[in-house]
Enzyme design. Structure first.
Site, short mmCIF file in Angstrom:
data_model
loop_
_atom_site.label_atom_id
_atom_site.label_comp_id
_atom_site.label_asym_id
_atom_site.label_seq_id
_atom_site.Cartn_x
_atom_site.Cartn_y
_atom_site.Cartn_z
N ASP A 1 -2.44 14.74 -25.29
CA ASP A 1 -1.79 13.51 -25.72
C ASP A 1 -2.78 12.37 -25.95
O ASP A 1 -2.65 11.29 -25.37
CB ASP A 1 -0.76 13.14 -24.63
CG ASP A 1 0.05 11.91 -24.95
OD1 ASP A 1 0.44 11.75 -26.13
OD2 ASP A 1 0.30 11.10 -24.04
N ASN B 1 -7.11 19.39 -16.44
CA ASN B 1 -5.94 18.51 -16.42
C ASN B 1 -4.71 19.26 -16.91
O ASN B 1 -4.70 19.78 -18.04
CB ASN B 1 -6.14 17.29 -17.31
CG ASN B 1 -4.90 16.39 -17.27
OD1 ASN B 1 -4.66 15.72 -16.26
ND2 ASN B 1 -4.10 16.42 -18.32
N GLU B 2 -3.70 19.29 -16.07
CA GLU B 2 -2.38 19.84 -16.41
C GLU B 2 -2.42 21.21 -17.07
O GLU B 2 -1.79 21.43 -18.11
CB GLU B 2 -1.61 18.84 -17.29
CG GLU B 2 -1.35 17.52 -16.58
CD GLU B 2 -0.53 16.54 -17.41
OE1 GLU B 2 -0.43 16.72 -18.62
OE2 GLU B 2 -0.01 15.58 -16.81
N ASN C 1 0.27 14.87 -11.09
CA ASN C 1 0.72 14.03 -12.20
C ASN C 1 2.25 14.13 -12.22
O ASN C 1 2.78 15.21 -12.48
CB ASN C 1 0.18 14.55 -13.55
CG ASN C 1 -1.33 14.39 -13.66
OD1 ASN C 1 -1.98 13.90 -12.75
ND2 ASN C 1 -1.88 14.81 -14.79
N TYR D 1 6.18 12.41 -13.19
CA TYR D 1 6.90 11.46 -14.05
C TYR D 1 8.40 11.44 -13.77
O TYR D 1 9.19 11.32 -14.69
CB TYR D 1 6.62 11.81 -15.52
CG TYR D 1 5.20 11.44 -15.92
CD1 TYR D 1 4.89 10.18 -16.41
CD2 TYR D 1 4.16 12.35 -15.76
CE1 TYR D 1 3.59 9.82 -16.75
CE2 TYR D 1 2.85 12.01 -16.08
CZ TYR D 1 2.57 10.75 -16.58
OH TYR D 1 1.28 10.41 -16.91
N TYR E 1 9.92 11.17 -17.74
CA TYR E 1 10.26 12.36 -18.52
C TYR E 1 11.49 13.07 -17.96
O TYR E 1 12.15 13.81 -18.67
CB TYR E 1 9.08 13.33 -18.61
CG TYR E 1 7.97 12.80 -19.48
CD1 TYR E 1 8.19 12.52 -20.82
CD2 TYR E 1 6.71 12.55 -18.96
CE1 TYR E 1 7.18 12.01 -21.63
CE2 TYR E 1 5.69 12.05 -19.76
CZ TYR E 1 5.93 11.78 -21.09
OH TYR E 1 4.93 11.28 -21.89
N GLU F 1 -1.55 10.74 -11.91
CA GLU F 1 -0.76 10.16 -13.01
C GLU F 1 0.64 9.88 -12.52
O GLU F 1 1.24 10.70 -11.81
CB GLU F 1 -0.66 11.12 -14.22
CG GLU F 1 -1.90 11.19 -15.06
CD GLU F 1 -1.71 12.02 -16.35
OE1 GLU F 1 -0.58 12.10 -16.86
OE2 GLU F 1 -2.72 12.60 -16.81
N TRP G 1 -0.95 5.97 -14.54
CA TRP G 1 -1.19 6.32 -15.94
C TRP G 1 -0.60 5.24 -16.81
O TRP G 1 0.58 5.04 -16.76
CB TRP G 1 -0.56 7.68 -16.27
CG TRP G 1 -1.00 8.23 -17.59
CD1 TRP G 1 -0.27 8.34 -18.74
CD2 TRP G 1 -2.30 8.75 -17.90
NE1 TRP G 1 -1.02 8.88 -19.75
CE2 TRP G 1 -2.27 9.14 -19.25
CE3 TRP G 1 -3.49 8.89 -17.16
CZ2 TRP G 1 -3.38 9.69 -19.89
CZ3 TRP G 1 -4.58 9.43 -17.80
CH2 TRP G 1 -4.52 9.83 -19.15
N LYS H 1 1.89 3.58 -21.88
CA LYS H 1 2.03 3.51 -20.42
C LYS H 1 1.00 2.59 -19.79
O LYS H 1 0.89 2.51 -18.56
CB LYS H 1 1.95 4.92 -19.81
CG LYS H 1 3.11 5.82 -20.24
CD LYS H 1 3.21 7.08 -19.43
CE LYS H 1 4.32 7.98 -19.95
NZ LYS H 1 4.02 8.60 -21.25
N1 CKX Z 1 -0.08 13.76 -18.78
C1 CKX Z 1 4.01 15.39 -18.41
C2 CKX Z 1 -1.30 13.93 -19.55
C3 CKX Z 1 -1.62 12.67 -20.28
C4 CKX Z 1 -0.41 12.15 -21.06
C5 CKX Z 1 0.74 11.93 -20.12
C6 CKX Z 1 1.89 11.25 -20.85
C7 CKX Z 1 1.05 13.36 -19.61
C8 CKX Z 1 2.35 13.64 -18.99
C9 CKX Z 1 2.68 15.11 -18.88
O1 CKX Z 1 -2.69 12.91 -21.14
O2 CKX Z 1 -0.75 11.02 -21.79
O3 CKX Z 1 2.68 11.92 -21.46
O4 CKX Z 1 1.98 10.01 -20.85
#
Ligand code: CKX
Length: 607
Positions: free
Chosen positions: A167, A417-418, A472, A474, A478, A512, A557, A576
């Site tokens: 992203d 990351n993720e 991370n 949300y 989300y 995050e 984040w 964000k």
């Molecule tokens: N995490 C659910 C990685 C970041 C994104 C962040 C977002 C995500 C969320 C994943 O690079 O920017 O979507 O804001």
């Protein structure tokens, strides 16, 4: 090391440096005919482009901004006669994402990966006392065998566009400074340090790597320029009495001077700045110099108006002033190693940095933020691309550690990351990645990776590799956003209770959590995207964090709004940020300042 010395380029009694920053020629090569047409000898073009910078945001037409494929940079370089007899190299801070370098028409180097430096030896092809032609063929396509991961889509008109599995916008080009370095043949190639502190005395262990058998002398000077310790030999210990420690918020730095000598003759000299401090994870505590710290800070990006991901030291300075103002003490270099100047500022200002390798997009999805939070399964770590990807990943970890291992600010490595962790095939991959960092870091810093929403206790197969569990999350954005925020809180607590039940005896941090917020939207009652909702969301998250004693840090984040690929989920980028992209505060910044000013450094410590 195949990418040459990773030492930050410096001028000393024996070393010369010439900046190649400035305007370069640029030519797009959509049909990839440049090589056969001899562009390696120079470009026939009227387009010029600044370096360092990403090329995208200078242009007013979409084809140029969205260009994906081969692109060539070129410039003339006068090499002074006095450099004759020295080892000459071109040093690129980063070339995104892959590069072939030519000097006077001859290929001198190939490099993959867009976020770490490389040095190419040009001694044999360069002409001193003459003009030389430097040409770089870049390619900014994304793939599943390079970091960060993504793909390329070919449109019906034949044009290619980048489709990241991550992203942030695929900013590319010569994003960082370029230098010509001229150093002696007998030279320092690299060095590393370790620290042991006993009362007021520090033992600084060191190893110097050289391309020579000459005598090595290492000296340490304090900030007043007074000699604190001196030792001889390629490996040794410097004993520093009354050592001034590098502390969080107070980055005391010693100057380390390394000299190679043949009798009394100085062959080479290199200097750098180090900080005496220890890092350790003990139970659920993160200890710096034996004292517990609670992380307050951000996930960031290198991202600014016009220059994109290009090094922007002016904006970096503003970022540090804002981070100090708001009461932060740390940040993560999400999602790639940043320019070296960022770490130098963090060293001086006493910020704690989680240094992240560009291993992002390890879930096959171009809307990863949605898919990842709702549990998509793509079996990313099985498939033919994996062996090559792993090799690239291990190389980038090696280069990142080689480049950053001497920065006192770097206290942890983030190795992914993720990524998708819900499939067993991820396990052997993680094993290799985590082993690599442990093997190469002389200071044995804690290793971590950022767990995406669906990496939960009963599904994630890989959290056991982490020394610090980094989440991370949300809930309230989300999932269960807006009026459902009460359910979000419940779901969040339910997950945290599961982590607690595992009794891992490790620190947890949030790397995050965040809510997109348009600075122009105010709403009573709040709605998603309004400034009011951002604060409401953050307060809910903090209530959850504060109720679990093993949560030892919060990095929201994001520090600032940043550019992403276009899409219905993004309104001119990810919003964000606690600050706008122009580095002005949203209302949440004042909320954070109040919270962070009131949290002591050892918040929730077990001591
Ligand atoms: N995490 C659910 C990685 C970041 C994104 C962040 C977002 C995500 C969320 C994943 O690079 O920017 O979507 O804001």
């Amino acid at each position: 090391m195949k990418n040459g010395s990773m030492l930050y380029p410096r001028e000393t009694a024996t070393r010369r440096l010439k900046s190649l920053d400035g305007m370069w020629d640029l030519r797009f090569d959509p049909s990839s005919t440049g090589s056969s047409e001899g562009w390696a000898n120079g470009l026939d073009t009227s387009i010029t482009i600044p370096v360092p910078a990403s090329f995208q945001d200078f242009f007013t037409d979409k084809d140029a901004r969205e260009y994906c494929g081969d692109l060539w940079y070129a410039r003339d370089l006068y090499i002074p006669k006095e450099y004759e007899g020295l080892k000459l190299a071109l040093r690129f801070g980063a070339a995104t994402h892959r590069a072939i370098v030519y000097v006077n028409g001859q290929e001198v180097f190939r490099h993959e990966g867009g976020f770490l430096p490389f040095s190419c030896d040009i001694t044999e092809v360069a002409q001193c006392g003459a003009e030389n032609k430097v040409v770089v063929k870049l390619n900014n396509e994304l793939s599943e065998t390079n970091l960060p991961c993504g793909t390329v889509k070919v449109l019906k008109n034949g044009k290619k566009i980048a489709k990241p599995y991550f992203d942030f916008y695929n900013y590319s080009g010569l994003n960082r400074s370029v230098y010509l370095t001229a150093i002696p043949a007998d030279s320092v190639f690299g060095y590393e340090t370790t620290y042991a502190i006993d009362g007021t005395t520090a033992q600084v262990g060191y190893t110097v790597k050289t391309a020579s058998s000459a005598k090595v002398e290492v000296s340490l000077f304090d900030e007043d320029g007074v000699l604190a310790a001196r030792a001889e030999g390629a490996t040794g210990t410097l004993t520093v009495e009354d050592a001034k420690l590098w502390q969080v918020g107070k980055g005391y730095l010693y100057k380390i001077v390394i000299r190679l000598l043949d009798g009394d003759t100085l062959l080479d000299e290199y200097y750098d700045f180090i900080g005496i401090r220890t890092v350790e994870v003990k139970g659920t505590d993160i200890l710096i110099n034996g004292a517990p710290v609670y992380l307050k800070g951000f996930g960031k990006h290198e991202d600014s108006d016009i220059v994109g991901r290009g090094t922007n030291i002016a904006q970096t300075k503003r970022d540090f002033e804002l981070m100090k103002w708001i009461g932060a003490n740390s940040f993560r270099t999400s999602h790639y190693p940043y320019s070296e100047e960022v770490y130098q500022m963090a060293d001086r200002e006493g910020f704690l940095v989680i240094d992240e390798v560009p291993a992002v997009g390890m879930l096959r999805s171009i809307a990863n933020f949605l898919d990842a939070s709702t549990g998509a399964q793509t079996n990313f770590f099985s498939g033919d691309h994996v062996p090559k990807l792993l090799e690239r990943h291990l190389d980038d970890i090696a280069d990142m550690i080689e480049r950053d291992k001497n920065h006192p600010c770097v206290f942890a490595w983030s190795l992914l990351n993720e990524p998708e962790t819900t499939d067993e095939s991820a396990v052997p991959y993680f094993e290799r990645v985590f082993e690599q960092a442990a093997k190469l870091d002389p200071q044995k810093r804690p290793r971590t990776f950022a767990l995406v929403m669906n990496s939960v206790p009963d599904k994630c197969k890989c959290y056991q590799f982490s020394d610090i569990i980094a989440l991370n999350r949300y809930f309230g954005w989300y999932v269960n956003g807006g009026p459902e925020i009460c359910d979000a809180k419940e779901a969040f607590i339910a997950e945290m209770d599961k982590w607690q039940a595992l009794d891992l005896d490790k620190p947890f941090i949030f790397t995050e959590y965040g809510a997109d917020t348009h600075p122009g939207i105010h709403k009573l009652p709040s709605v998603m995207w309004s400034q009011e909702y951002q604060i409401e969301y953050l307060k809910m998250c903090h209530e959850v964090f504060d109720s679990y004693p093993f949560v030892k840090g919060e990095q929201v984040w994001n520090f600032a709004d940043f550019q992403t690929t276009e899409g219905i989920m993004r309104c001119d980028g990810n919003k964000k940020g606690i600050f706008t992209r122009q580095r002005q505060p949203k209302d949440a910044a004042f909320y954070f300042k109040k919270r962070w000013d009131s949290l002591p450094l050892d918040h929730k410590s077990n001591k």
